[in-house]
Design an enzyme around this catalytic site. Sequence first.
Site, PDB file in Angstrom:
ATOM      1  N   LYS A  78      20.167  73.483   0.225  1.00 61.76           N
ATOM      2  CA  LYS A  78      20.118  72.539  -0.890  1.00 61.76           C
ATOM      3  C   LYS A  78      19.172  73.094  -1.951  1.00 61.76           C
ATOM      4  CE  LYS A  78      19.232  67.527  -1.471  1.00 61.76           C
ATOM      5  NZ  LYS A  78      18.823  66.296  -0.759  1.00 61.76           N
ATOM      6  N   SER A 153      22.279  62.504  -1.253  1.00 60.13           N
ATOM      7  CA  SER A 153      22.169  63.496  -2.295  1.00 60.13           C
ATOM      8  C   SER A 153      22.510  64.922  -1.851  1.00 60.13           C
ATOM      9  CB  SER A 153      20.753  63.476  -2.864  1.00 60.13           C
ATOM     10  OG  SER A 153      19.820  63.893  -1.880  1.00 60.13           O
ATOM     11  N   SER A 177      20.167  60.872   2.703  1.00 60.43           N
ATOM     12  CA  SER A 177      20.799  62.006   2.012  1.00 60.43           C
ATOM     13  C   SER A 177      21.314  63.137   2.880  1.00 60.43           C
ATOM     14  CB  SER A 177      19.836  62.593   0.992  1.00 60.43           C
ATOM     15  OG  SER A 177      19.906  61.826  -0.172  1.00 60.43           O
TER      16      SER A 177
HETATM   17  N1  GLN Z   1      20.656  57.447  -1.909  1.00 67.25           N
HETATM   18  C1  GLN Z   1      19.251  57.269  -1.755  1.00 67.25           C
HETATM   19  C2  GLN Z   1      18.577  57.373  -3.103  1.00 67.25           C
HETATM   20  O1  GLN Z   1      19.274  57.423  -4.040  1.00 67.25           O
HETATM   21  C3  GLN Z   1      18.699  58.281  -0.812  1.00 67.25           C
HETATM   22  C4  GLN Z   1      18.536  59.621  -1.418  1.00 67.25           C
HETATM   23  C5  GLN Z   1      17.913  60.600  -0.494  1.00 67.25           C
HETATM   24  O2  GLN Z   1      17.878  60.401   0.718  1.00 67.25           O
HETATM   25  N2  GLN Z   1      17.376  61.644  -1.073  1.00 67.25           N
HETATM   26  O3  GLN Z   1      17.406  57.395  -3.238  1.00 67.25           O
END
Ligand code: GLN
Length: 485
Positions: A78, A153, A177
């Site tokens: 990532k 994400s 994420s």
């Molecule tokens: N979808 C969640 C957010 O928008 C989690 C994102 C994540 O785990 N980085 O914060």
Amino acid sequence: MELFELTIHELHEKLKRKEVSSVEAARAVLARIEAVEPQVHAFITVTAKEALQDAAAADKRIAAGDVDLLTGIPIALKDIFLTRGVRTTCASRILENFIPPYDGTCVAKLRERGMVLVGKLNQDEFAMGSSTESSHFGVTRNPWHTDYIPGGSSGGSAAAIAAQQATATLGTDTGGSIRQPASHCGCVGLKPTYGRVSRYGVIAYASSLDQVGPVTRDVTDCAILLEAVAGYDPKDSTSVNLPVPDYVRGLANGVKGLKIGLPKEYFIAGLDPEVKKAVEAAIATYRSLGAEFVEISLPHTDYAVATYYLIATAEASSNLARYDGVRYGHRSAEAKGLVEMYAKTRAEGFGMEVKRRIMLGTYALSSGYYDAYYIKAQKVRTLIMHDFLKAFEQVDLLLTPVAPTPAFKIGEKTSDPLQMYLSDIFTIPVNLAGTCGISVPAGISQQGLPIGMQLIGKPFGEETILRAAYAFEQATEWHRQKAKI
Ligand code: GLN
């Protein structure tokens, strides 16, 4: 099978037996990236030249008899992991041209073991999102159906596995994420316990929630990669000094006699019928393997999303203060004077979702609202943590859905942030509690989209959830299904 389809352990066997070279494997993966990338767009940066150099070095090691499990394995990361000499953007315009001067701890560990880095993967900007639509570099598409989001994400991490553009990947998970995109793309994704893996050299979103973890083709690969990155790191004061178990060796121990909790708050109206069916089928499989089920309660579940969006945005507003146009990253060319430079740099450099969260977080931390919102959220977080600890007095692990629905369509939720936030309802509590969770393929919807189930473990109970995930994988065929791309 093509070389790019193999798991870590399968490719390792071939490398060890010298049936293939690491350069051949890297070439196969790079060609695959080139072939499917126009449809998927999982990558922000492909490091073809570096990958071939890494692979040549790995082949030398292998020729000398030094064949670690990860030596010569094509891995993608990532774009939140700092990689020395390789552009690291966090999918933001503000870091569009940022080249880190050092490797984060996980990256350094993988390099030492001989990984071949094939590239940096797309994600939501600063890991804020559930769909990979907030990236400055464009959306990633779900390889199973390209009209759909891959989740987020770490959407690039999951899409690259599903589209066979890397043998394994790392993601990060602050509120789901890793697990949610793994679920939407038919991969295995594990969020370790807070403190299990070093966050040094991982761009911070919400520091009390962020954790690094693997996204892989199967549970064995997940155990291999977790073992490679886990452990104490003096450079991360929140990493915990506990020995790292041999996760791979424990996999085959089965689930006979394990007590699995079903949190009643997770089986609610609004749960997609196909997701419900997949989870129920998983329960039946576990019963046939000798596990026992108990209904338990996590009474504060309803407050988790609100709590998360106060704490995560508060921490983000503080973490993102460093992008000021002075130290690194984008600087506005037009500004006159320092204050205008700060304002214009940040206005130009951050996308909509990031700005929304900085504003929310700044508000929650401002005097007068701090007690009402931020402190209150911290107290509720403790209650949520206690819910889990209490449940784990009765059971060894929990089984739940990962997301309320399979992947949604690209564009479906971008105009309604609240709907997007609510899709994290089953993953967020695990981060608030600081414990571990894994997503495992458990079904495919009528639309042809994968459905995952989640196993939640006790703090530092990764061994147990991996072993339960492995037992399920061995008893089912879901992980063998492939996206037709
Ligand atoms: N979808 C969640 C957010 O928008 C989690 C994102 C994540 O785990 N980085 O914060």
